[in-house]
Design a protein around this motif. Structure first.
Motif, mmCIF file in Angstrom:
data_model
loop_
_atom_site.group_PDB
_atom_site.id
_atom_site.type_symbol
_atom_site.label_atom_id
_atom_site.label_comp_id
_atom_site.label_asym_id
_atom_site.label_seq_id
_atom_site.Cartn_x
_atom_site.Cartn_y
_atom_site.Cartn_z
ATOM 1 N N GLY A 98 15.612 8.397 -5.389
ATOM 2 C CA GLY A 98 16.119 7.131 -5.932
ATOM 3 C C GLY A 98 15.675 5.959 -5.072
ATOM 4 O O GLY A 98 15.322 4.886 -5.580
ATOM 5 N N GLN A 99 15.660 6.163 -3.751
ATOM 6 C CA GLN A 99 15.167 5.116 -2.835
ATOM 7 C C GLN A 99 13.682 4.846 -3.087
ATOM 8 O O GLN A 99 13.246 3.692 -3.129
ATOM 9 N N PHE A 100 12.915 5.929 -3.279
ATOM 10 C CA PHE A 100 11.481 5.765 -3.558
ATOM 11 C C PHE A 100 11.279 4.993 -4.864
ATOM 12 O O PHE A 100 10.393 4.140 -4.963
ATOM 13 N N ALA A 101 12.101 5.313 -5.873
ATOM 14 C CA ALA A 101 11.984 4.608 -7.166
ATOM 15 C C ALA A 101 12.219 3.114 -6.980
ATOM 16 O O ALA A 101 11.538 2.286 -7.593
ATOM 17 N N LEU A 102 13.172 2.750 -6.113
ATOM 18 C CA LEU A 102 13.422 1.325 -5.842
ATOM 19 C C LEU A 102 12.206 0.674 -5.204
ATOM 20 O O LEU A 102 11.863 -0.475 -5.512
ATOM 21 N N ASP A 103 11.541 1.403 -4.308
ATOM 22 C CA ASP A 103 10.334 0.865 -3.674
ATOM 23 C C ASP A 103 9.258 0.600 -4.723
ATOM 24 O O ASP A 103 8.568 -0.424 -4.694
ATOM 25 N N LEU A 104 9.123 1.522 -5.688
ATOM 26 C CA LEU A 104 8.096 1.380 -6.727
ATOM 27 C C LEU A 104 8.479 0.290 -7.728
ATOM 28 O O LEU A 104 7.608 -0.371 -8.299
ATOM 29 N N LEU A 105 9.797 0.074 -7.905
ATOM 30 C CA LEU A 105 10.279 -1.007 -8.785
ATOM 31 C C LEU A 105 9.986 -2.370 -8.166
ATOM 32 O O LEU A 105 9.518 -3.291 -8.841
ATOM 33 N N THR A 106 10.262 -2.492 -6.865
ATOM 34 C CA THR A 106 10.154 -3.807 -6.215
ATOM 35 C C THR A 106 8.743 -4.105 -5.707
ATOM 36 O O THR A 106 8.423 -5.235 -5.392
ATOM 37 N N SER A 107 7.901 -3.069 -5.658
ATOM 38 C CA SER A 107 6.515 -3.274 -5.218
ATOM 39 C C SER A 107 5.577 -2.451 -6.101
ATOM 40 O O SER A 107 5.009 -1.445 -5.668
ATOM 41 N N PRO A 108 5.396 -2.867 -7.364
ATOM 42 C CA PRO A 108 4.561 -2.092 -8.302
ATOM 43 C C PRO A 108 3.069 -2.321 -8.039
ATOM 44 O O PRO A 108 2.711 -3.158 -7.201
ATOM 45 N N PRO A 109 2.188 -1.599 -8.733
ATOM 46 C CA PRO A 109 0.743 -1.817 -8.569
ATOM 47 C C PRO A 109 0.360 -3.270 -8.864
ATOM 48 O O PRO A 109 0.950 -3.905 -9.749
ATOM 49 N N GLN A 110 -0.621 -3.762 -8.117
ATOM 50 C CA GLN A 110 -1.087 -5.159 -8.256
ATOM 51 C C GLN A 110 -2.517 -5.178 -8.815
ATOM 52 O O GLN A 110 -3.231 -4.178 -8.720
ATOM 53 N N PRO A 111 -2.931 -6.332 -9.397
ATOM 54 C CA PRO A 111 -4.315 -6.426 -9.896
ATOM 55 C C PRO A 111 -5.304 -5.990 -8.802
ATOM 56 O O PRO A 111 -5.154 -6.355 -7.643
ATOM 57 N N GLY A 112 -6.258 -5.147 -9.203
ATOM 58 C CA GLY A 112 -7.234 -4.616 -8.241
ATOM 59 C C GLY A 112 -6.914 -3.203 -7.803
ATOM 60 O O GLY A 112 -7.798 -2.462 -7.363
ATOM 61 N N ASP A 113 -5.640 -2.797 -7.920
ATOM 62 C CA ASP A 113 -5.266 -1.410 -7.579
ATOM 63 C C ASP A 113 -5.724 -0.479 -8.699
ATOM 64 O O ASP A 113 -5.636 -0.848 -9.880
ATOM 65 N N PRO A 114 -6.155 0.747 -8.364
ATOM 66 C CA PRO A 114 -6.610 1.683 -9.409
ATOM 67 C C PRO A 114 -5.558 1.950 -10.488
ATOM 68 O O PRO A 114 -5.898 2.151 -11.660
ATOM 69 N N SER A 115 -4.277 1.950 -10.115
ATOM 70 C CA SER A 115 -3.208 2.270 -11.089
ATOM 71 C C SER A 115 -2.761 1.067 -11.910
ATOM 72 O O SER A 115 -1.968 1.222 -12.844
ATOM 73 N N TYR A 116 -3.266 -0.129 -11.557
ATOM 74 C CA TYR A 116 -2.748 -1.340 -12.203
ATOM 75 C C TYR A 116 -3.007 -1.405 -13.713
ATOM 76 O O TYR A 116 -2.073 -1.698 -14.477
ATOM 77 N N PRO A 117 -4.241 -1.119 -14.193
ATOM 78 C CA PRO A 117 -4.478 -1.266 -15.645
ATOM 79 C C PRO A 117 -3.527 -0.422 -16.503
ATOM 80 O O PRO A 117 -2.965 -0.915 -17.489
ATOM 81 N N LEU A 118 -3.302 0.842 -16.107
ATOM 82 C CA LEU A 118 -2.417 1.711 -16.891
ATOM 83 C C LEU A 118 -0.963 1.257 -16.769
ATOM 84 O O LEU A 118 -0.219 1.242 -17.755
ATOM 85 N N TYR A 119 -0.559 0.860 -15.555
ATOM 86 C CA TYR A 119 0.812 0.377 -15.331
ATOM 87 C C TYR A 119 1.088 -0.848 -16.214
ATOM 88 O O TYR A 119 2.126 -0.936 -16.875
#
Length: 478
Positions: free
Chosen positions: A336-357
């Motif tokens: 749950g703590q990890f999920a909060l980290d991913l919520l508050t700091s999601p992929p940004q433009p230029g990151d490989p995961s950004y287009p799908l996110y």
């Protein structure tokens, strides 16, 4: 002495959920459908929870990939996952004792994650500072809310009971937890005719109504609203902050649906930001706790149990006790703590995961916007139904104007009229929604609440079944 007499009187005061029988019947219907019992529908549509994944919304790929790598670290060194996923998993595991999600963390949460949440809040609030030592991660936002209310409640038998001003309608679990801790919920009505607006005159009336009953110490706000879907304007929030300051009330701001705002003229602004921008003396004196969660919004990870509270202007002496309370359960679930980290700091433009996110979150948002539009159109076209515009959150809360014969029949059966309607809707159309009586509503008004964060085909089927059932129901009782 019986076990019931030995129970805490606060626990005995908790109102029993009126729709427990509905939940049981829904489970039976699911089982009957599995056993191929003939019904007018092939499957049940369950939209009573604010649980997107239960309703068929797909989890975000980036979130699940990072969590998978954290649970099975061999994936961190394999090429099967994008490089930014593996980097994030490495970073999160470094914050765990022994590099494992199975270890306890600090009671307030992993230090790196707490700092990340603090940076997110500062970005969200236009630079208004946020301090990591004022943030506590918890097993969901409701758990954090309970702990803060526990601090505020005076349980001395000789003292007047502690009151908390709560909206009407309001999420029933919140009220139950307040009562269970020994507080008195003092309801203030949201104005349905004005789109469920919060009016300061009504807060004043509620405060007056508490005289001789309890001593109100806090004001609980849900923005965006659950179940109403109302989004507060900055002007309204400023009025509420002034009122809280004048009456010396602690502000409890439940902001878990902050990502879900789609009204044409609506935007989410946090209470923390509005308070900071109002400047001294208010920004230095009004006590505020604001709550957020990984369960709600587009992430929808309800089962991971990750939430946080940020505290503003709390007395340092009180903060020590809050730390002790939050330490009682060792720590919040690490995933749950990890999920909060991913919520508050999601992929940004230029990151490989950004287009799908970006594609996935846009799809959820556009589906929600279309569902809101369809619900508003269809529900308001049905005789005896009216629905205020839904500006945010993930629920519709339409009002039903039920025929006298239906109200009479419900009374005969010892049921609230909207509970009677929901029971028939479940039985005859296989649609599981919650009656408004569960949330509190103005005397003589009836509502239903259902989740709108579902796939479009499910929403269309729900509206088709509701239309067909409602038309017949109104005929039967006209």
């Amino acid at each position: 002495m019986s076990a019931l007499q030995e129970m805490s009187p606060n626990v005995r005061n908790i109102k029993q959920l009126q729709y427990v029988a509905l939940i049981r019947r829904a489970s039976q219907i699911k089982e009957e459908l599995r056993q191929k019992v003939r019904k007018p529908y092939k499957e049940m549509i369950d939209v009573c929870w604010g649980d997107p994944h239960r309703a068929g919304v797909k989890p975000l790929t980036f979130v699940r990939q990072v969590l998978a790598a954290c649970l099975y670290p061999q994936l961190v060194d394999s090429d099967t996952l994008p490089v930014d996923v593996r980097q994030r998993a490495r970073m999160l595991l470094r914050g765990c004792a022994g590099g494992s999600v199975g270890s306890y963390t600090a009671p307030a949460g992993t230090s790196e994650i707490v700092h990340g949440i603090s940076e997110f809040i500062t970005r969200r609030d236009g630079g208004a500072p946020s301090y990591p030592e004022n943030i506590y991660i918890s097993p969901g936002s409701q758990w954090a809310l309970q702990n803060i209310i526990n601090v505020l409640v005076n349980s001395e038998p000789s003292s007047p009971k502690t009151g908390v001003l709560t909206p009407l309608p309001c999420y029933s679990t919140t009220i139950s937890s307040m009562v269970g801790l020994g507080a008195v919920a003092v309801p203030y009505s949201l104005c349905e005719e004005r789109g469920w607006e919060l009016q300061v005159e009504e807060l004043q009336r509620a405060l007056e109504s508490a005289k001789g009953v309890c001593k109100p110490v806090a004001l609980y706000i849900v923005n965006p609203g659950n179940p109403t879907g109302y989004v507060q304007s900055r002007k309204s929030m400023q009025e509420v902050i002034r009122f809280a300051s004048e009456k010396r009330l602690f502000l409890l701001a439940d902001e878990v649906y902050q990502d879900c705002v789609y009204g044409d003229n609506s935007e989410f602004v946090s209470y923390k930001r509005v308070l900071a921008e109002m400047g001294p003396p208010l920004s230095d004196t009004v006590e505020l706790a604001s709550f957020h969660s990984a369960s709600k919004g587009f992430m929808g990870e309800c089962g991971l149990r990750g939430g946080y509270v940020e505290l503003v202007n709390m007395d340092p002496a009180v903060m020590k006790y809050i730390y002790t309370l939050f330490s009682a359960d060792s720590c919040a679930p690490v995933l749950g703590q990890f999920a909060l980290d991913l919520l508050t700091s999601p992929p940004q433009p230029g990151d490989p995961s950004y287009p799908l996110y970006r594609q996935e979150t846009r799809h959820i948002r556009s589906t929600l916007v279309r569902n809101v539009k369809r619900v508003f159109e269809v529900v308001n076209s049905l005789p005896g139904f009216s629905c205020q515009p839904v500006e945010g959150g993930v629920f519709a809360f339409p009002r039903m104007h039920l025929p006298p014969a239906a109200i009479h029949k419900a009374t005969e059966m010892g049921m609230q009229p909207d509970l009677f309607y929901c029971a028939r809707l479940l039985e005859e159309a296989g649609v599981f929604v919650i009656p408004g009586c569960e949330y509190g509503q103005k005397e003589g008004t009836y509502h239903i609440r259902f989740c709108i964060m579902v796939q479009e085909d499910i929403m269309e089927e729900l509206l088709r079944r509701l239309t067909s059932f409602h038309t017949q129901f109104m005929k039967d009782f006209s």
